[in-house]
Design an enzyme around this catalytic site. Structure first.
Site, PDB file in Angstrom:
ATOM      1  N   TYR A  93       0.844  -1.205   0.000  1.00  0.00           N
ATOM      2  CA  TYR A  93       0.000   0.000   0.000  1.00  0.00           C
ATOM      3  C   TYR A  93       0.884   1.262   0.000  1.00  0.00           C
ATOM      4  O   TYR A  93       2.111   1.165  -0.075  1.00  0.00           O
ATOM      5  CB  TYR A  93      -0.989  -0.072   1.173  1.00  0.00           C
ATOM      6  CG  TYR A  93      -1.939  -1.236   0.999  1.00  0.00           C
ATOM      7  CD1 TYR A  93      -3.005  -1.154   0.109  1.00  0.00           C
ATOM      8  CD2 TYR A  93      -1.740  -2.444   1.658  1.00  0.00           C
ATOM      9  CE1 TYR A  93      -3.862  -2.238  -0.099  1.00  0.00           C
ATOM     10  CE2 TYR A  93      -2.586  -3.532   1.455  1.00  0.00           C
ATOM     11  CZ  TYR A  93      -3.641  -3.418   0.573  1.00  0.00           C
ATOM     12  OH  TYR A  93      -4.476  -4.499   0.351  1.00  0.00           O
ATOM     13  N   ARG A 149       3.239  -1.340  10.798  1.00  0.00           N
ATOM     14  CA  ARG A 149       3.328  -2.653  10.162  1.00  0.00           C
ATOM     15  C   ARG A 149       4.202  -2.547   8.919  1.00  0.00           C
ATOM     16  O   ARG A 149       3.995  -1.674   8.077  1.00  0.00           O
ATOM     17  CB  ARG A 149       1.937  -3.173   9.773  1.00  0.00           C
ATOM     18  CG  ARG A 149       1.957  -4.649   9.399  1.00  0.00           C
ATOM     19  CD  ARG A 149       0.562  -5.222   9.163  1.00  0.00           C
ATOM     20  NE  ARG A 149       0.505  -6.590   9.663  1.00  0.00           N
ATOM     21  CZ  ARG A 149      -0.052  -7.614   8.998  1.00  0.00           C
ATOM     22  NH1 ARG A 149      -0.626  -7.444   7.838  1.00  0.00           N
ATOM     23  NH2 ARG A 149      -0.054  -8.834   9.511  1.00  0.00           N
TER      24      ARG A 149
HETATM   25  C1  LIG Z   1      -9.091 -11.824   4.222  1.00  0.00           C
HETATM   26  C2  LIG Z   1      -7.769 -11.158   4.553  1.00  0.00           C
HETATM   27  C3  LIG Z   1      -7.700  -9.772   4.618  1.00  0.00           C
HETATM   28  C4  LIG Z   1      -6.498  -9.130   4.940  1.00  0.00           C
HETATM   29  N1  LIG Z   1      -6.480  -7.758   5.087  1.00  0.00           N
HETATM   30  C5  LIG Z   1      -5.388  -7.151   5.615  1.00  0.00           C
HETATM   31  C6  LIG Z   1      -5.430  -5.784   6.006  1.00  0.00           C
HETATM   32  O1  LIG Z   1      -6.465  -5.099   5.925  1.00  0.00           O
HETATM   33  N2  LIG Z   1      -4.290  -5.229   6.497  1.00  0.00           N
HETATM   34  C7  LIG Z   1      -3.139  -5.957   6.632  1.00  0.00           C
HETATM   35  O2  LIG Z   1      -2.128  -5.413   7.083  1.00  0.00           O
HETATM   36  N3  LIG Z   1      -3.079  -7.265   6.291  1.00  0.00           N
HETATM   37  C8  LIG Z   1      -4.181  -7.877   5.814  1.00  0.00           C
HETATM   38  N4  LIG Z   1      -4.146  -9.227   5.553  1.00  0.00           N
HETATM   39  C9  LIG Z   1      -2.914  -9.994   5.803  1.00  0.00           C
HETATM   40  C10 LIG Z   1      -2.961 -10.650   7.185  1.00  0.00           C
HETATM   41  O3  LIG Z   1      -2.935  -9.657   8.202  1.00  0.00           O
HETATM   42  C11 LIG Z   1      -1.747 -11.583   7.388  1.00  0.00           C
HETATM   43  O4  LIG Z   1      -0.569 -10.843   7.264  1.00  0.00           O
HETATM   44  C12 LIG Z   1      -1.716 -12.747   6.404  1.00  0.00           C
HETATM   45  O5  LIG Z   1      -2.991 -13.375   6.322  1.00  0.00           O
HETATM   46  C13 LIG Z   1      -0.667 -13.783   6.821  1.00  0.00           C
HETATM   47  O6  LIG Z   1      -0.935 -14.281   8.118  1.00  0.00           O
HETATM   48  P1  LIG Z   1      -1.593 -15.745   8.347  1.00  0.00           P
HETATM   49  O7  LIG Z   1      -0.633 -16.754   7.801  1.00  0.00           O
HETATM   50  O8  LIG Z   1      -1.785 -15.873   9.826  1.00  0.00           O
HETATM   51  O9  LIG Z   1      -2.909 -15.770   7.607  1.00  0.00           O
HETATM   52  C14 LIG Z   1      -5.336  -9.891   5.181  1.00  0.00           C
HETATM   53  C15 LIG Z   1      -5.407 -11.280   5.089  1.00  0.00           C
HETATM   54  C16 LIG Z   1      -6.603 -11.915   4.801  1.00  0.00           C
HETATM   55  C17 LIG Z   1      -6.644 -13.425   4.768  1.00  0.00           C
END
Ligand SMILES: Cc1cc2nc3c(=O)[nH]c(=O)nc-3n(C[C@H](O)[C@H](O)[C@H](O)COP(=O)(O)O)c2cc1C
Length: 375
Positions: free
Chosen positions: A188, A235
């Site tokens: 972003y 972040r």
């Molecule tokens: C549906 C969805 C929406 C996400 N939206 C954001 C977001 O708004 N901001 C952000 O920093 N990361 C976003 N992410 C990334 C997650 O915060 C995270 O970094 C990513 O899913 C990896 O972690 P995990 O292996 O626990 O899923 C999103 C991930 C998913 C699955």
């Protein structure tokens, strides 16, 4: 998933984050759900969604990325905002629900920049330079096809972006959040400034990594000064929603410059994301060590690690090995909104099912998925 580790798991130990007392080290990762009203107001359905994680034992809940201004920051239709005073009341219900269930909540402020794929306020995107983004818009968030090239932000517009973050941080305080996270990850706007191939500026916001991190540092300082009584975090990530292969070109040297800059700017913690990949894959440094451990060493601040942290063995290694202080869970939390309670009770964890977030990532689609399984 590993399910054999019981109540002694280190993720269940209490901790503090910039003065905020947390009952454990499990956080819900920020997750965009494109479920707000068209004007950006959070709904009652969203309040129920967030409260469920706190009831399930998560000590900390990060909000989804929230747009801070009514200029070019919005990334998705039905994304929630903190851009107008009218947005505050809806968020108050959300934060009250999380707090009532023993959780704490941090608002993630996000400017989408060149990879905005839905913004009713503007018909063009902005970025550090007029470079067309890699990849394509994400259908799960309601977009399709390539992004256009953004318009390069002027220095006066950069000042407006910074002011927008600060104003939204003040609204976050009014809305009852415990902290504000500056989203400088995942491709972003702030990450577009940090990334060499999207930032071709020749002014003080471009050039070497010290210049490219400058806007993020400015935003962190503006937020920390706007809401000194709240926790301010940032972040960061190497990978992006539209580029899973990117790594900071200077490796460890770049990481040291980036971490020192945001700490100096006034961050209380660092949240290192692993978009689209596992923590170990993105955190490993050439020559040994991990970027999350390096972030702790360089800054002395608490670090939140992310990427596959529902795996109990990896989670234990990350915490016991000194790689991070907290863990944020995305997919694992969606599949198990009560994951901390399950871990404490040594109960098995559910696996993530992509159908939960199909065809789009709305809360309503997840609810329908769940109802279909119970029927
Ligand atoms: C549906 C969805 C929406 C996400 N939206 C954001 C977001 O708004 N901001 C952000 O920093 N990361 C976003 N992410 C990334 C997650 O915060 C995270 O970094 C990513 O899913 C990896 O972690 P995990 O292996 O626990 O899923 C999103 C991930 C998913 C699955």
């Amino acid at each position: 998933m590993t399910t054999t580790v019981g109540h002694a798991h280190p993720a269940l130990a209490p901790t503090t984050l910039g003065g905020l007392a947390l009952r454990n080290r499990y956080a819900v990762a920020p997750m965009t759900r494109v479920s707000a009203a068209p004007d950006g107001t959070p709904t009652g359905e969203m309040a129920d969604y967030y409260a469920e994680f706190a009831r399930g034992g998560f000590g900390l809940v990060f909000s989804e990325g929230i747009y801070p201004d009514t200029a070019a920051s919005q990334g998705y239709l039905n994304q929630p905002g903190l851009a107008r005073d009218e947005h505050v009341a809806g968020w108050r219900v959300v934060t009250a629900g999380v707090r009532a269930a023993g959780g704490r909540m941090i608002a993630q402020l996000m400017h989408a920049g060149a990879i905005s794929q839905g913004n009713p306020h503007q018909d063009h995107t902005v970025g550090p330079s007029a470079v067309q983004p890699r990849g394509e818009m994400m259908p799960a968030y309601g977009g399709s096809g390539p992004w256009g090239a953004p318009r390069e932000l002027t220095t006066a517009e950069i000042d407006d972006v910074v002011d927008g973050f600060a104003a939204a941080a003040r609204r976050a305080r009014e809305a009852g959040f415990d902290g504000v996270e500056v989203h400088a990850a995942n491709g972003y706007l702030l990450d577009q400034f940090l990334t060499d191939y999207t930032n071709r500026r020749t002014d003080s916001y471009g050039g070497p990594v010290a210049g490219r991190i400058r806007l993020t540092a400015r935003v962190v300082t503006a937020v920390a000064e706007a809401v000194p009584e709240l926790v301010t975090g940032v972040r960061l990530s190497q990978t992006k929603v539209n580029d899973f292969t990117y790594r900071w070109p200077g490796g460890r040297d770049d990481a040291e410059v980036i971490f020192a800059a945001v700490a100096e700017a006034g961050a209380d913690y660092l949240h290192i994301a692993s978009e689209g990949r596992n923590w170990l894959e993105t955190a490993k440094l050439a020559g040994g060590g991990t970027i999350t451990a390096l972030a702790r060493e360089v800054t002395g601040l608490p670090v939140v690690a992310n990427g596959g942290m529902h795996d109990l063995t990896q989670a234990r290694e990350v915490l016991d090995g000194g790689h991070a202080d907290l863990l944020s869970l995305g997919h694992g939390a969606l599949a198990n909104p009560d994951l901390p309670a399950r871990v404490a009770a040594a109960e098995p964890l559910a696996g993530f099912d992509r159908a939960m977030v199909s065809p789009t990532v709305t809360v309503a689609n997840a609810r329908r998925w769940r109802e279909s399984r119970q029927a």
